[in-house]
Design an enzyme around this catalytic site. Structure first.
Site, PDB file in Angstrom:
ATOM      1  CG  ASP A   1      -1.738  -1.213   1.377  1.00 28.22           C
ATOM      2  OD1 ASP A   1      -2.059  -1.835   0.354  1.00 28.22           O
ATOM      3  OD2 ASP A   1      -2.064  -1.576   2.527  1.00 28.22           O
TER       4      ASP A   1
HETATM    5  C1  26A Z   1     -11.682  -7.466   1.704  1.00 28.88           C
HETATM    6  N1  26A Z   1     -10.406  -7.542   2.379  1.00 28.88           N
HETATM    7  C2  26A Z   1      -9.918  -8.864   2.674  1.00 28.88           C
HETATM    8  C3  26A Z   1      -9.687  -6.383   2.684  1.00 28.88           C
HETATM    9  C4  26A Z   1      -8.461  -6.394   3.398  1.00 28.88           C
HETATM   10  C5  26A Z   1      -7.796  -5.169   3.570  1.00 28.88           C
HETATM   11  N2  26A Z   1      -8.268  -4.014   3.102  1.00 28.88           N
HETATM   12  C6  26A Z   1      -9.434  -4.059   2.440  1.00 28.88           C
HETATM   13  N3  26A Z   1     -10.146  -5.202   2.238  1.00 28.88           N
HETATM   14  N4  26A Z   1      -7.727  -7.358   4.005  1.00 28.88           N
HETATM   15  C7  26A Z   1      -6.645  -6.762   4.527  1.00 28.88           C
HETATM   16  N5  26A Z   1      -6.685  -5.436   4.274  1.00 28.88           N
HETATM   17  C8  26A Z   1      -5.722  -4.411   4.669  1.00 28.88           C
HETATM   18  O1  26A Z   1      -4.547  -4.597   3.966  1.00 28.88           O
HETATM   19  C9  26A Z   1      -3.572  -3.827   4.639  1.00 28.88           C
HETATM   20  C10 26A Z   1      -2.204  -4.313   4.279  1.00 28.88           C
HETATM   21  O2  26A Z   1      -1.973  -4.179   2.938  1.00 28.88           O
HETATM   22  C11 26A Z   1      -5.341  -4.456   6.126  1.00 28.88           C
HETATM   23  O3  26A Z   1      -6.215  -3.670   6.906  1.00 28.88           O
HETATM   24  C12 26A Z   1      -3.909  -3.926   6.125  1.00 28.88           C
HETATM   25  O4  26A Z   1      -3.796  -2.650   6.708  1.00 28.88           O
END
Ligand code: 26A
Length: 347
Positions: free
Chosen positions: A302
């Site tokens: 990110d």
């Molecule tokens: C729908 N899902 C599985 C998700 C996520 C996500 N953000 C949005 N949708 N699953 C994990 N994360 C975020 O990814 C970040 C790391 O790249 C986590 O909250 C974490 O901060």
């Protein structure tokens, strides 16, 4: 509200990360892979209570696109970014707002009364991170939020858009509203593939939005998952990146740019346009970081996306934007969670 330009409007699932370090038994107990991102299923939905009751948890603002938007704000002038997503009417949402306020990202949340703010269990083992998410209110984002006058105004004012691919598990209709606006107004629309399960299990949603995507960001395992679900008979990342770049586009005025990160290995950029990427393909080495400097890799991708998009929004070329992405990623892995260094350092 100021009528100054909004350089980036992002949309995704706002989540509060619940991070735990070096507890490998959690992976086993909940059937999690060391380095993956999943939606909680079956007994995995018990992990949040377990963490809160039995472990030392660090609570930190997460949500992949929200992290990237904070990353972009880091390299942009004050007030350049805003973020759309749905939260509950609870203190978790207040923590997310506070984190965004502190870093200058405007929260343009839809507030859902009957569901809690989403959470992500982050299990760190060594340089791996396992993400297990319960979306809660994030899943109730509705296209009607985008019709509110103050949100319409943000969309009009936005010069660039960024969609977390994760949002496609529930929000294709809203995503298409932004994507179509961007194509009509010839504004760059960027998307992240987010996790292998997105191109794997949400293939039709990905395929529906992809023609609107001007800038596609992902990592090597997501690129491989895309290739596999489309029965492309290759695992070669450069080949996959070039094939992604060449897929049809709605807005033919803007050639697609594909950027695939590979952790500590080189980042690959591909485009059908040599004005974006000379000879269509370029590999950018990542400067090595001593293993003992890595705190954790939660949010590294990110951070890359944020630095990259921020630099592009400032009009920088692809080379400079990749460099900004690498610097932000490198900063991020030296800190705990999806966070950045303050006071700011020059990127
Ligand atoms: C729908 N899902 C599985 C998700 C996520 C996500 N953000 C949005 N949708 N699953 C994990 N994360 C975020 O990814 C970040 C790391 O790249 C986590 O909250 C974490 O901060």
């Amino acid at each position: 509200m100021s009528s100054s330009s909004l350089l980036l409007l992002a949309m995704g699932n706002p989540l509060l990360d619940m991070q735990v370090v070096n507890k490998p038994e959690l992976l086993e107990n909940y059937g999690l892979k060391p380095n993956d991102a999943v939606l909680a299923e079956g007994n995995q939905s018990e992990i949040y209570n377990d963490l809160q009751t039995n472990y030392q948890v660090e609570y930190v603002a997460g949500g992949a696109a929200q992290n990237a938007a904070r990353g972009a704000q880091y390299v942009l002038p004050e007030g350049s970014t805003a973020y759309l997503g749905a939260v509950g009417a609870d203190s978790l949402a207040d923590q997310l707002r506070a984190a965004n306020d502190k870093e200058g990202l405007k929260s343009a949340y839809q507030v859902v009364d009957d569901k809690p703010t989403g959470a992500c269990a982050v299990v760190i083992t060594g340089h791996d991170r396992s993400l297990c998410t319960t979306l809660g209110a994030a899943e109730s984002f509705s296209p009607s939020h985008l019709d509110k006058p103050e949100i319409k105004e943000l969309i009009e004012r936005a010069q660039n858009f960024y969609l977390g691919g994760f949002f496609l598990t529930h929000g294709l209709e809203s995503a298409l509203v932004l994507a179509k606006h961007a194509a009509e107004k010839n504004k760059p629309f960027a998307m992240n593939l987010s996790a292998p399960f997105i191109p794997q299990f949400f293939k039709s949603q990905v395929d529906e939005i992809l023609p609107y995507v001007d800038v596609l960001i992902g990592n090597e395992s997501e690129a491989e998952a895309f290739a596999a679900s489309h029965e492309w008979d290759t695992k070669d990342i450069a080949t996959i990146a070039q094939k992604l770049a060449a897929l049809p586009k709605k807005n033919e005025a803007t050639p697609r740019l594909v950027v695939i990160t590979q952790g500590a290995s080189s980042t690959i950029a591909a485009s059908t346009s040599s004005s974006l990427v000379p000879s269509g393909l370029k590999s950018f080495p990542v400067s090595p970081l001593a293993a003992d400097k890595i705190v954790d890799t939660n949010g590294a991708g990110d951070a890359f996306a944020g630095g990259f998009l921020g630099a592009r929004a400032l009009g920088k070329g692809v080379d400079e934007a990749v460099e900004a992405g690498h610097k932000m990623g490198q900063m991020n892995v030296q800190l705990s969670g999806p966070t950045f260094k303050f006071p700011k350092v020059q990127i």
